[in-house]
Scaffold this active site. Structure first.
Site, PDB file in Angstrom:
ATOM      1  N   CYS A  22      14.788  62.738 -89.872  1.00  0.00           N
ATOM      2  CA  CYS A  22      14.084  63.868 -90.503  1.00  0.00           C
ATOM      3  C   CYS A  22      14.694  64.266 -91.849  1.00  0.00           C
ATOM      4  O   CYS A  22      14.087  65.005 -92.608  1.00  0.00           O
ATOM      5  CB  CYS A  22      14.083  65.068 -89.570  1.00  0.00           C
ATOM      6  N   HIS A  56      12.452  71.445 -93.452  1.00  0.00           N
ATOM      7  CA  HIS A  56      11.916  70.539 -92.433  1.00  0.00           C
ATOM      8  C   HIS A  56      11.216  71.340 -91.335  1.00  0.00           C
ATOM      9  O   HIS A  56      11.794  72.286 -90.777  1.00  0.00           O
ATOM     10  CB  HIS A  56      13.053  69.692 -91.858  1.00  0.00           C
ATOM     11  N   ASN A 111       5.890  68.379 -85.974  1.00  0.00           N
ATOM     12  CA  ASN A 111       7.078  67.784 -86.596  1.00  0.00           C
ATOM     13  C   ASN A 111       6.758  66.341 -86.992  1.00  0.00           C
ATOM     14  O   ASN A 111       6.508  65.499 -86.135  1.00  0.00           O
ATOM     15  CB  ASN A 111       8.228  67.829 -85.577  1.00  0.00           C
TER      16      ASN A 111
HETATM   17  O1  UT7 Z   1      13.103  67.034 -86.125  1.00  0.00           O
HETATM   18  C1  UT7 Z   1      14.294  66.718 -85.466  1.00  0.00           C
HETATM   19  C2  UT7 Z   1      14.995  67.925 -85.070  1.00  0.00           C
HETATM   20  N1  UT7 Z   1      14.432  68.451 -83.847  1.00  0.00           N
HETATM   21  C3  UT7 Z   1      14.579  69.727 -83.577  1.00  0.00           C
HETATM   22  O2  UT7 Z   1      15.109  70.442 -84.393  1.00  0.00           O
HETATM   23  C4  UT7 Z   1      14.125  70.260 -82.225  1.00  0.00           C
HETATM   24  C5  UT7 Z   1      15.094  71.293 -81.737  1.00  0.00           C
HETATM   25  N2  UT7 Z   1      14.785  71.847 -80.434  1.00  0.00           N
HETATM   26  C6  UT7 Z   1      13.690  72.637 -80.207  1.00  0.00           C
HETATM   27  O3  UT7 Z   1      12.897  72.868 -81.107  1.00  0.00           O
HETATM   28  C7  UT7 Z   1      13.529  73.279 -78.834  1.00  0.00           C
HETATM   29  O4  UT7 Z   1      14.716  73.105 -78.090  1.00  0.00           O
HETATM   30  C8  UT7 Z   1      12.322  72.711 -78.033  1.00  0.00           C
HETATM   31  C9  UT7 Z   1      11.031  73.182 -78.666  1.00  0.00           C
HETATM   32  C10 UT7 Z   1      12.380  71.203 -78.029  1.00  0.00           C
HETATM   33  C11 UT7 Z   1      12.370  73.222 -76.583  1.00  0.00           C
HETATM   34  O5  UT7 Z   1      12.367  74.622 -76.563  1.00  0.00           O
HETATM   35  P1  UT7 Z   1      13.401  75.375 -75.586  1.00  0.00           P
HETATM   36  O6  UT7 Z   1      13.127  76.811 -75.747  1.00  0.00           O
HETATM   37  O7  UT7 Z   1      14.762  74.873 -75.959  1.00  0.00           O
HETATM   38  O8  UT7 Z   1      12.905  74.919 -74.159  1.00  0.00           O
HETATM   39  P2  UT7 Z   1      13.709  74.122 -73.038  1.00  0.00           P
HETATM   40  O9  UT7 Z   1      13.891  72.712 -73.419  1.00  0.00           O
HETATM   41  O10 UT7 Z   1      14.934  74.894 -72.691  1.00  0.00           O
HETATM   42  O11 UT7 Z   1      12.701  74.205 -71.813  1.00  0.00           O
HETATM   43  C12 UT7 Z   1      12.406  75.445 -71.216  1.00  0.00           C
HETATM   44  C13 UT7 Z   1      11.380  75.243 -70.123  1.00  0.00           C
HETATM   45  C14 UT7 Z   1      11.758  74.155 -69.114  1.00  0.00           C
HETATM   46  O12 UT7 Z   1      11.353  74.621 -67.844  1.00  0.00           O
HETATM   47  P3  UT7 Z   1      12.415  75.226 -66.806  1.00  0.00           P
HETATM   48  O13 UT7 Z   1      13.407  74.143 -66.572  1.00  0.00           O
HETATM   49  O14 UT7 Z   1      12.998  76.415 -67.504  1.00  0.00           O
HETATM   50  O15 UT7 Z   1      11.565  75.567 -65.629  1.00  0.00           O
HETATM   51  C15 UT7 Z   1      10.893  72.989 -69.490  1.00  0.00           C
HETATM   52  O16 UT7 Z   1      10.587  72.150 -68.431  1.00  0.00           O
HETATM   53  O17 UT7 Z   1      10.125  74.833 -70.693  1.00  0.00           O
HETATM   54  C16 UT7 Z   1       9.654  73.679 -69.999  1.00  0.00           C
HETATM   55  N3  UT7 Z   1       8.879  72.846 -70.915  1.00  0.00           N
HETATM   56  C17 UT7 Z   1       7.551  72.980 -71.104  1.00  0.00           C
HETATM   57  N4  UT7 Z   1       6.643  73.790 -70.543  1.00  0.00           N
HETATM   58  C18 UT7 Z   1       5.361  73.691 -70.946  1.00  0.00           C
HETATM   59  C19 UT7 Z   1       9.323  71.877 -71.742  1.00  0.00           C
HETATM   60  N5  UT7 Z   1       8.307  71.367 -72.444  1.00  0.00           N
HETATM   61  C20 UT7 Z   1       7.193  72.041 -72.070  1.00  0.00           C
HETATM   62  C21 UT7 Z   1       5.842  71.960 -72.456  1.00  0.00           C
HETATM   63  N6  UT7 Z   1       4.977  72.810 -71.873  1.00  0.00           N
HETATM   64  N7  UT7 Z   1       5.400  71.108 -73.396  1.00  0.00           N
END
Ligand code: UT7
Length: 324
Positions: free
Chosen positions: A114, A242, A272
């Protein structure tokens, strides 16, 4: 002193747009989850004849036409990408043939995930300075729809396809873009296996680890660029950051204490697009008149590698060659 200025931009997005509501029909997700966690409302995916090369050609043609630079004047062509159509030839070599650059133009692809477009801007500045050529064509382009796993909702909803291009002019009397590039090697938190691994080449990401990295690296990198350029953050006309997650941008804007109106993005409709994210946003802002000649634009990319890269890109008043 010597450096590059931005002459013109172009971009291309695939026709087919997939909204969060479309994704609700095919996987266990919701518009509410995606929008509130990321700011993403839709993404574009290539279909049919559309591919990495066709997106690059469309973006490059628009940028060249708007710049007034003829293909035979292009001395350096770099394509930042991790999803090219071919491992070889490089997309930049295909552009050399299709657009008609001279054979002594320096053409290659580079992968800094990225951060790739900003890495490529800096590389172009160095290569133009080291050669006798004035014009560079720098692209960031991705077809991430090829490397996302539909069974992994935590990554599938995040990524999209697209390409952005910038034509830059190098002059002895122009200021440098004061690039700050960095890397903290990490093969755990954000990976796509290579062709020899024998496993599907799909994105694996520990979102929270990458999030923590991003909210530290983005503001630090922006500050370092301003410091290197000898300006305050208030003197920056526009930030082009980004588009990985609106929450990361909100954190960074707050940490930097800059005007949020100077940091707006397009993640809502692009998602993204990795290396394409900064140049697509750059083009959208130029076309909307939100970036004007003479503006100082601070671009920052961050992501896989882990890498980060920032640069202060000044927009030219017009092609210098035309006024001399
Ligand atoms: O471009 C390269 C650089 N990339 C980045 O900068 C990405 C950085 N990270 C992020 O943007 C965030 O961490 C994410 C958007 C990827 C994830 O957000 P989060 O708030 O960190 O969520 P999480 O991974 O902690 O997941 C929370 C919950 C989980 O459920 P439980 O375990 O709490 O029950 C996931 O299973 O959200 C669930 N989950 C979803 N639910 C509905 C994960 N993906 C989804 C989804 N729809 N698509």
């Amino acid at each position: 002193m010597s450096g590059i200025k931005l002459l013109a931009t172009g971009s291309a997005l695939p026709q087919h747009m997939i909204t969060n509501h479309d994704l609700e029909q095919i996987m266990d997700t919701s518009d509410e989850w995606i929008t509130s966690r990321t700011g993403i409302g839709a993404r574009h995916h290539c279909q049919g004849e559309e591919c990495h090369t066709s997106l690059c050609l469309e973006a490059a043609k628009k940028a060249l036409e708007r710049s007034g630079v003829k293909p035979e004047e292009v001395g350096v062509c770099l394509v930042a990408t991790l999803t090219p159509d071919h491992l070889t030839p490089a997309t930049a070599c295909v552009l050399q043939k299709e657009l008609g650059f001279q054979e002594d133009a320096i053409c290659f692809d580079l992968n800094a995930a990225c951060s790739g477009f900003v890495y490529a801007l800096h590389t172009a500045e160095c290569l133009l300075a080291a050669s006798q050529r004035k014009y560079g064509l720098v692209l960031g382009a991705e077809v991430l729809s090829r490397v996302i796993d539909i069974n992994d909702r935590s990554t599938y909803v995040l990524f999209g396809d697209g390409a952005g291009a910038a034509v830059v002019e190098w002059r002895e009397e122009f200021p440098s873009i004061h690039a700050v590039l960095g890397c903290r090697g990490n093969d755990q938190v954000l990976t796509i296996p290579g062709v020899n691994k024998g496993v599907p080449a799909v994105v694996h990401m520990d979102g929270q680890d990458v999030f923590r990295f991003a909210v530290e690296a983005l503001p630090r990198c922006a500050r370092e660029v301003a410091q290197k350029a000898g300006i305050t953050l208030e003197e920056v006309d526009r930030f082009v950051l980004h588009q990985a997650n609106q929450r990361i941008i909100n954190f960074a804007v707050k940490k930097l204490g800059v005007d949020p109106a100077k940091c707006t993005g397009n993640i809502a409709h692009t998602a993204n697009t990795s290396a394409a994210s900064v140049p697509i946003l750059l083009d959208e802002l130029v076309q909307k008149g939100e970036i004007q000649p003479g503006n100082k634009v601070l671009c920052v990319g961050f992501g896989g590698g882990l890498t980060w890269a920032g640069a202060l890109l000044e927009v030219a008043q017009g092609r210098e060659g035309d006024t001399k």
